[in-house]
Each structure stands twice: as structure tokens, then as C-alpha cells.
Design an enzyme around this catalytic site. Structure first.
Site: not given
Length: 150
Positions: A54, A56, A84, A87
């Protein structure tokens, strides 16, 4: 120091790059205490065959390499969509000071939508949360991406 809107604009640029690469358009930017951008990334789980890639996570990894430390106190992470659980957990483990997101994620957001991890007193770190920065642009980018795929 630049404004939240400015840094979210940089995250939006990354999200657009991700969209062009066929990834879900989420972009992130990691900023230090002086306002210097340390890292930028977009979602890359498809391209890297990595479910943890992701945006992040990618900026946290880059920031940790730059700082030579897995702890990133004092830093702010800007991301176009509410993080999420994975993260946000990584941000808490890294001791990030602040997360700023654009659009909330009612199906998986771990800051304010589905979960409220930053304010969970059972955890040993807290981070500041600011949401809704350039929310319309961030939401529209994701919605257009999925509309085009249907």
C-alpha cells in the site's frame, strides 16, 4: 511550512500515477517536521505482487531507510484515502506523529470510519488524525477508477 492541502495535492499526484499504472489510486507522502517531503508512493500491490504494498507502507519503508531507523517520530503521513488497519498499525509501530487523509473509507478505514485505532487507549502510541483534506478530489479519483473498470 506548507499547508495540508499542498501535501495532499502531492499525494493526489501519486494516486493519479497509480491509476495510470492500473493500481487502485491511493497516493501517500511522508513529510518531516520542517515540511520536507521524505518519500512519495502510490499503491503497488498488483505491480509488486505484494499485498502489503500500500502507498502508506511504501512511504514508511522509504522513510525508515532514509532515517536509518524503524521509528519515525515527528513525521506526518498524507494519504488520499483513510488508512486501513494494516497501514495504521504500521504508522503506530513507527510512532508517526500525524496522519492526514482525504476521503474516509467506510468499508475499511481504521481512523474514523470503521475502526478508531488512533484513539484506542489500549495501544501504547497515539497519533493525530486530520481527515477530509481535499476530500472530494480524493473520493472522485477512486470512484472514477472503479467506474471505468466496470
Amino acid at each position: 511550512m506548507e499547508s495540508d492541502s499542498y501535501y495532499m495535492g502531492l499525494a493526489l499526484e501519486m494516486a493519479r500515477e497509480g491509476s495510470a499504472a492500473g493500481e487502485v489510486p491511493v497516493g501517500a507522502v511522508l513529510v518531516d517536521e520542517a515540511g520536507e517531503v521524505l518519500a512519495r508512493a502510490f499503491n503497488r500491490p498488483i505491480g509488486l505482487n505484494d499485498p502489503t504494498a500500500h502507498a502508506e507502507i511504501l512511504v514508511l519503508r522509504a522513510g525508515a531507510r532514509l532515517r536509518g531507523n524503524y521509528r519515525l517520530p515527528g513525521l506526518s503521513l498524507y494519504v488520499t484515502i483513510e488508512p486501513c488497519i494494516m497501514c495504521l498499525g504500521a504508522m503506530l509501530a513507527a510512532r508517526v506523529r500525524r496522519v492526514v487523509f482525504g476521503a474516509p473509507d467506510p468499508k475499511g478505514g481504521a481512523c474514523v470510519s470503521l475502526y478508531h485505532l488512533p484513539e484506542d487507549a489500549r495501544l501504547n502510541h497515539r497519533l493525530e488524525v486530520t481527515g477530509g483534506i481535499r476530500e472530494h478530489e480524493c473520493r472522485e479519483l477512486v470512484q472514477e477508477f472503479f467506474k471505468a473498470r466496470r
